[in-house]
Design a protein around this motif. Sequence first.
Motif, PDB file in Angstrom:
ATOM      1  N   GLY A  51      41.463  39.367  42.826  1.00 37.03           N
ATOM      2  CA  GLY A  51      42.191  39.032  41.617  1.00 37.03           C
ATOM      3  C   GLY A  51      42.995  40.200  41.075  1.00 37.03           C
ATOM      4  N   LEU A  52      42.412  41.389  41.114  1.00 36.16           N
ATOM      5  CA  LEU A  52      43.096  42.580  40.621  1.00 36.16           C
ATOM      6  C   LEU A  52      44.333  42.886  41.468  1.00 36.16           C
ATOM      7  CD1 LEU A  52      42.665  44.534  38.298  1.00 36.16           C
ATOM      8  CD2 LEU A  52      41.339  45.987  39.829  1.00 36.16           C
ATOM      9  N   ALA A  53      44.233  42.676  42.785  1.00 37.96           N
ATOM     10  CA  ALA A  53      45.388  42.901  43.665  1.00 37.96           C
ATOM     11  C   ALA A  53      46.508  41.904  43.360  1.00 37.96           C
ATOM     12  CB  ALA A  53      44.952  42.787  45.127  1.00 37.96           C
ATOM     13  N   VAL A  54      46.167  40.623  43.180  1.00 41.01           N
ATOM     14  CA  VAL A  54      47.174  39.615  42.837  1.00 41.01           C
ATOM     15  C   VAL A  54      47.824  39.942  41.491  1.00 41.01           C
ATOM     16  CG1 VAL A  54      47.509  37.172  42.246  1.00 41.01           C
ATOM     17  CG2 VAL A  54      46.056  37.804  44.187  1.00 41.01           C
ATOM     18  N   PHE A  55      47.010  40.347  40.537  1.00 43.11           N
ATOM     19  CA  PHE A  55      47.517  40.696  39.216  1.00 43.11           C
ATOM     20  C   PHE A  55      48.514  41.856  39.297  1.00 43.11           C
ATOM     21  CE2 PHE A  55      47.296  43.014  35.199  1.00 43.11           C
ATOM     22  CZ  PHE A  55      47.415  42.002  34.270  1.00 43.11           C
TER      23      PHE A  55
ATOM     24  N   VAL B  30      46.810  49.611  41.290  1.00 35.95           N
ATOM     25  CA  VAL B  30      46.543  50.161  42.615  1.00 35.95           C
ATOM     26  C   VAL B  30      45.326  51.084  42.575  1.00 35.95           C
ATOM     27  CG1 VAL B  30      47.433  51.673  44.425  1.00 35.95           C
ATOM     28  CG2 VAL B  30      48.921  49.939  43.407  1.00 35.95           C
ATOM     29  N   ALA B  31      45.283  51.959  41.570  1.00 37.14           N
ATOM     30  CA  ALA B  31      44.147  52.874  41.441  1.00 37.14           C
ATOM     31  C   ALA B  31      42.845  52.115  41.203  1.00 37.14           C
ATOM     32  CB  ALA B  31      44.399  53.866  40.311  1.00 37.14           C
ATOM     33  N   ALA B  32      42.902  51.067  40.358  1.00 34.98           N
ATOM     34  CA  ALA B  32      41.697  50.293  40.053  1.00 34.98           C
ATOM     35  C   ALA B  32      41.183  49.556  41.289  1.00 34.98           C
ATOM     36  CB  ALA B  32      41.978  49.303  38.923  1.00 34.98           C
ATOM     37  N   VAL B  33      42.081  49.015  42.116  1.00 36.60           N
ATOM     38  CA  VAL B  33      41.661  48.323  43.343  1.00 36.60           C
ATOM     39  C   VAL B  33      40.958  49.290  44.284  1.00 36.60           C
ATOM     40  CG1 VAL B  33      42.511  47.222  45.448  1.00 36.60           C
ATOM     41  CG2 VAL B  33      43.383  46.482  43.236  1.00 36.60           C
ATOM     42  N   ILE B  34      41.535  50.479  44.454  1.00 36.55           N
ATOM     43  CA  ILE B  34      40.927  51.484  45.349  1.00 36.55           C
ATOM     44  C   ILE B  34      39.544  51.887  44.844  1.00 36.55           C
ATOM     45  CG2 ILE B  34      41.145  53.840  46.213  1.00 36.55           C
ATOM     46  CD1 ILE B  34      44.194  53.432  46.181  1.00 36.55           C
ATOM     47  N   MET B  35      39.435  52.153  43.539  1.00 36.81           N
ATOM     48  CA  MET B  35      38.154  52.577  42.983  1.00 36.81           C
ATOM     49  C   MET B  35      37.132  51.445  43.015  1.00 36.81           C
ATOM     50  SD  MET B  35      38.377  55.720  42.383  1.00 36.81           S
ATOM     51  CE  MET B  35      36.819  55.884  41.509  1.00 36.81           C
TER      52      MET B  35
ATOM     53  N   ILE C 239      35.098  50.678  35.844  1.00 35.66           N
ATOM     54  CA  ILE C 239      36.077  49.955  36.658  1.00 35.66           C
ATOM     55  C   ILE C 239      36.214  48.508  36.190  1.00 35.66           C
ATOM     56  CG2 ILE C 239      36.522  49.043  38.964  1.00 35.66           C
ATOM     57  CD1 ILE C 239      37.215  51.964  38.623  1.00 35.66           C
ATOM     58  N   LEU C 240      35.092  47.860  35.929  1.00 41.37           N
ATOM     59  CA  LEU C 240      35.127  46.473  35.472  1.00 41.37           C
ATOM     60  C   LEU C 240      35.881  46.347  34.156  1.00 41.37           C
ATOM     61  CD1 LEU C 240      31.463  45.421  36.324  1.00 41.37           C
ATOM     62  CD2 LEU C 240      33.540  44.638  37.464  1.00 41.37           C
ATOM     63  N   CYS C 241      35.609  47.264  33.246  1.00 45.47           N
ATOM     64  CA  CYS C 241      36.275  47.204  31.949  1.00 45.47           C
ATOM     65  C   CYS C 241      37.753  47.592  32.041  1.00 45.47           C
ATOM     66  CB  CYS C 241      35.554  48.094  30.943  1.00 45.47           C
ATOM     67  SG  CYS C 241      33.969  47.419  30.409  1.00 45.47           S
ATOM     68  N   THR C 242      38.091  48.469  32.986  1.00 44.49           N
ATOM     69  CA  THR C 242      39.500  48.807  33.191  1.00 44.49           C
ATOM     70  C   THR C 242      40.281  47.590  33.667  1.00 44.49           C
ATOM     71  OG1 THR C 242      39.000  51.118  33.721  1.00 44.49           O
ATOM     72  CG2 THR C 242      41.104  50.252  34.501  1.00 44.49           C
ATOM     73  N   GLY C 243      39.725  46.880  34.644  1.00 48.70           N
ATOM     74  CA  GLY C 243      40.376  45.658  35.101  1.00 48.70           C
ATOM     75  C   GLY C 243      40.510  44.636  33.999  1.00 48.70           C
ATOM     76  N   GLN C 244      39.441  44.480  33.205  1.00 44.52           N
ATOM     77  CA  GLN C 244      39.480  43.520  32.109  1.00 44.52           C
ATOM     78  C   GLN C 244      40.485  43.932  31.043  1.00 44.52           C
ATOM     79  OE1 GLN C 244      38.100  40.736  32.258  1.00 44.52           O
ATOM     80  NE2 GLN C 244      38.099  39.906  30.190  1.00 44.52           N
ATOM     81  N   LEU C 245      40.580  45.237  30.772  1.00 41.92           N
ATOM     82  CA  LEU C 245      41.530  45.712  29.776  1.00 41.92           C
ATOM     83  C   LEU C 245      42.965  45.413  30.198  1.00 41.92           C
ATOM     84  CD1 LEU C 245      42.101  47.263  27.156  1.00 41.92           C
ATOM     85  CD2 LEU C 245      42.092  49.377  28.515  1.00 41.92           C
TER      86      LEU C 245
END
Length: 497
Positions: A88-92, A183-188, A21-27
């Motif tokens: 941050g992921l939600a704002v992005f 959206v999927a990354a925030v939920i996970m 999950i962390l790397c998905t957000g960073q990617l």
Amino acid sequence: MSAQAVPSPPGRISRRPALAILCTGQLMVILDGTIVNVALPSVQESLGFSSSSLGWVVNAYLIPFGGLLLLSGRLGDLFGRKRVFVTGLAVFTVASLLCGLAQNPTALLVARFLHGAGGAVTSSVTLAMIVTLFTEPRERAKAIGVYSFVQSAGGTLGLLLGGVLTQAAGWHWIFFVNVPLGVAAVIMARRVLAAERTGGPGKSTDALGAVLITAALVLAVCAIVEAADHGFGSVRTLGLGLGSLVLLAAFVGRQARADDPLLPPRMFRYRNVSGALGTHTLLVAGMFGFQFLAVLYMQKVLALDEVRTGLGVVPVSVLIGLMSLFVAPRLIAGFGARTVLLVALVLIAGGLGFLGRISVHGTYFTDVFPATVPLGIGFGLAMPSLAGLAMSGATAQDSGLASGMFNTMQQVGASLGLAVLSALAASHTGALLHGDTTRDEALTGGYQLAFRVASCFVLAALVIAAAVLRTPRETADTASTTTSPAGRPAESNATSA
């Protein structure tokens, strides 16, 4: 005692999903730094950007990213890194939607600024969370290798995806594609990432410091961009540059006097932190020149379309992945991070120097492809080495701040490197056009100069790395003057964070 985020010890089963999950957000964040490069001509035609203002589609993302990373890293230490990451992921994700819906230059630039802010908040705590998740040295090296692959290859993959999406569906989709993923990354992330206990805010977040450093960076980039049109000695350029220096001096003064500074001066007493940050800034400034200028050369001089241009940088991504995931951890374990880094910097400088001889009548396989090999190998080895050295040089208390600083210098290097190299290329191209040269010859001459300067950036990084950096066991003596609350040397404490 400072209030800071205290991570709950994660279970073995949760670590791999958390890393994913962390790397998905960073990617997602890294991809968006470059995915627009291939789409810039389409964006310009669709929204009516001028040639001089087009670069701000990239800089409007990079500037808030670089300026807000330190503040975001501090917020993660104070209020919980999981909370900061998810926010941050939600704002992005929301900003991605707004970028895709933009109908004029102003709307796109405002959305891109919000994009960069969301990216900064997301990215600032990622490395610190990975270091906390993986405490055993071998496992941590592998995890940092995965993170470094995402950092290194993400930018190059963005060029490929940008070309495919722009040609197949239109430039809007380079932003829309982030929405379902986000959206999927925030939920996970809410489900998988471990909750953290915090000691309460207790400290200032130094918003004034964040404003000063962000404003200084904005003016610095403006000065460099304006120099391409008005000259480096013009009143406009010098005024913007002077304003940037004044704001930077005010930021430094603020950090020296503040009770809880955004960038504590003690961070620069960690030898590896200081050396890694300087090396990282120059390295990224040079490599970003490849990602930006090579695309322009392939499109404007070699006349390749978006997809073929994107495919042209795939070798770099493949080699970065192979090196950072499989080769770098073994080499670092056998020879030390510093030695591996020095060899990697030589390879990168050589690759950029090779691009400095591109020809107006060249081809991809004779002028670009040979450089992708040392660049891919070098960057794939350099990033894990640098990340490990930077994080080994800070205490557990400062790991979030060190993570933010490391990512900050990446964005500062990318933003200023892009501004300097594109301004040099444009200025030299303009000078050549006044002579007896064709458009393609003038463009090629500008790109040649920029690639040579990019190579010099990396050579300067090599000098800093050789003079300042030490392997973690060699820095123990240096760090032993700073102890953790338990009385252990800071260097040892950081290694076992």
